[in-house]
Write an enzyme that holds these catalytic residues in place. Structure first.
Site, mmCIF file in Angstrom:
data_model
loop_
_atom_site.group_PDB
_atom_site.id
_atom_site.type_symbol
_atom_site.label_atom_id
_atom_site.label_comp_id
_atom_site.label_asym_id
_atom_site.label_seq_id
_atom_site.Cartn_x
_atom_site.Cartn_y
_atom_site.Cartn_z
ATOM 1 N N ARG A 150 -6.564 -1.050 6.642
ATOM 2 C CA ARG A 150 -5.895 -1.741 7.750
ATOM 3 C C ARG A 150 -6.922 -2.091 8.810
ATOM 4 N NH1 ARG A 150 -0.430 0.692 10.010
ATOM 5 N NH2 ARG A 150 -1.857 1.977 11.210
ATOM 6 N N THR A 170 -5.322 -5.142 14.410
ATOM 7 C CA THR A 170 -4.073 -5.843 14.061
ATOM 8 C C THR A 170 -3.172 -5.039 13.122
ATOM 9 O OG1 THR A 170 -5.051 -6.846 12.094
ATOM 10 C CG2 THR A 170 -5.318 -8.046 14.177
ATOM 11 N N ASP A 195 -3.656 10.007 11.306
ATOM 12 C CA ASP A 195 -4.325 9.201 10.283
ATOM 13 C C ASP A 195 -4.588 10.074 9.057
ATOM 14 O OD1 ASP A 195 -6.490 8.011 8.677
ATOM 15 O OD2 ASP A 195 -6.486 6.477 10.244
ATOM 16 N N ASP A 212 -8.216 10.172 7.578
ATOM 17 C CA ASP A 212 -9.165 10.887 8.455
ATOM 18 C C ASP A 212 -8.942 12.389 8.368
ATOM 19 O OD1 ASP A 212 -10.236 8.520 9.224
ATOM 20 O OD2 ASP A 212 -9.408 8.515 11.262
HETATM 21 C C1 PRP Z 1 -3.419 4.022 5.697
HETATM 22 C C2 PRP Z 1 -2.542 4.625 4.623
HETATM 23 C C3 PRP Z 1 -1.894 3.438 3.996
HETATM 24 C C4 PRP Z 1 -1.782 2.479 5.151
HETATM 25 C C5 PRP Z 1 -0.345 2.417 5.594
HETATM 26 O O1 PRP Z 1 -4.591 3.524 5.146
HETATM 27 O O2 PRP Z 1 -3.232 5.384 3.698
HETATM 28 O O3 PRP Z 1 -2.640 2.871 2.948
HETATM 29 O O4 PRP Z 1 -2.588 2.996 6.209
HETATM 30 O O5 PRP Z 1 -0.199 1.500 6.616
HETATM 31 P P1 PRP Z 1 0.612 0.130 6.433
HETATM 32 O O6 PRP Z 1 1.897 0.479 5.796
HETATM 33 O O7 PRP Z 1 0.776 -0.366 7.853
HETATM 34 O O8 PRP Z 1 -0.215 -0.809 5.611
HETATM 35 P P2 PRP Z 1 -5.818 3.011 6.029
HETATM 36 O O9 PRP Z 1 -5.780 1.517 6.138
HETATM 37 O O10 PRP Z 1 -5.892 3.782 7.314
HETATM 38 O O11 PRP Z 1 -7.056 3.328 5.106
HETATM 39 P P3 PRP Z 1 -7.558 4.747 4.542
HETATM 40 O O12 PRP Z 1 -6.573 5.191 3.497
HETATM 41 O O13 PRP Z 1 -8.894 4.400 3.991
HETATM 42 O O14 PRP Z 1 -7.634 5.705 5.699
HETATM 43 N N1 URA Z 2 -1.765 5.215 8.288
HETATM 44 C C1 URA Z 2 -1.869 6.525 8.596
HETATM 45 O O1 URA Z 2 -2.736 7.239 8.058
HETATM 46 N N2 URA Z 2 -1.035 7.032 9.518
HETATM 47 C C2 URA Z 2 -0.084 6.295 10.123
HETATM 48 O O2 URA Z 2 0.672 6.841 10.958
HETATM 49 C C3 URA Z 2 0.022 4.951 9.794
HETATM 50 C C4 URA Z 2 -0.830 4.418 8.857
#
Ligand code: PRP
Ligand code: URA
Length: 205
Positions: free
Chosen positions: A102, A106, A197, A200
């Site tokens: 993400r 945005t 997150d 993280d």
């Molecule tokens: C997080 C999570 C999902 C996404 C959900 O990933 O693992 O994939 O956000 O959000 P959405 O429904 O609004 O798309 P992130 O983009 O933070 O990447 P990561 O898994 O590498 O931390």
């Molecule tokens: N991705 C995450 O890891 N946490 C949230 O709350 C939303 C998106």
């Protein structure tokens, strides 16, 4: 689309620890594996089986074994936390990976990696612990259907109503299993109450 929320005291207990800001990465990874095993047992309850004759130390008996190949498609990064548990539980499983990230401003998701095994005539379990706006899951599930999958499940730990609505509007045949349907998104598109997150917390970044 159908939505199933785990309504189980053990799942609730695990979630309370996952949500706790004082839970460190090592425990967080363990808890993710534990709740994933509850999700996968529910989402595979109706898998087809076939008879098999087994000789126990005492006699021969009829048992049943799985009669379908399951494919796990992990939304990288956070979905990686759910893969090992499923691979351990299911004997013949293929694994695909789709990297999604993400945008921090945005919250729009874009794909940066895709490696999928054949999906036709297989039970496909798309796994991502967080469903927020639904942008990441929508893109991945679209790719999975475009590759010929028809039997698609989404396994998730915490879902926001906003993301559920997106998937409901786009994918009439999708089946979702989640451990929790939370209240809403905040203005940064994080789930409330949520757990922060996930990626993280999982990897200590
Ligand atoms: C997080 C999570 C999902 C996404 C959900 O990933 O693992 O994939 O956000 O959000 P959405 O429904 O609004 O798309 P992130 O983009 O933070 O990447 P990561 O898994 O590498 O931390
Ligand atoms: N991705 C995450 O890891 N946490 C949230 O709350 C939303 C998106």
């Amino acid at each position: 689309m159908s939505l199933h929320v785990l309504n189980h005291p053990v799942a609730g207990h695990i979630l309370s620890l996952l949500r706790d800001e004082n839970t460190g990465s090592a425990q967080f990874r363990n808890l993710s594996r534990q709740v994933t095993s509850l999700l996968v047992m529910e989402a595979t309850r109706d898998l087809p089986t076939e008879p098999v004759e087994i000789k126990t130390p005492l006699e021969t008996t009829q048992c049943r074994k799985l009669a379908v190949t399951v494919v796990v498609v992990a939304i990288v990064r956070a979905g990686m936390s759910m893969v090992d548990t499923i691979v351990d539980l299911l004997p013949s499983v293929a694994v695909g990976f789709i990297g999604m990230e993400r945008d921090e401003e945005t919250a729009e998701a874009h794909s940066y990696y895709c490696k999928l095994p054949p999906l036709k005539n297989r039970r496909v379990l798309v796994v991502d612990p967080m469903l927020a706006t639904g942008g990441s899951a929508e893109q991945v599930i679209r790719m999975v259907y475009d590759q010929g999958a028809t039997d698609v499940y989404f396994l998730n730990i915490v879902a926001a109503p906003e993301g559920v609505k997106v998937l409901r509007d786009k994918f009439p045949n999708l089946i979702i299993y989640t451990a929790s349907l939370d209240r809403e998104l905040n203005d940064k598109k994080y789930i409330l109450p949520g757990l922060g997150d996930f990626g993280d917390r999982l990897y200590g970044t």
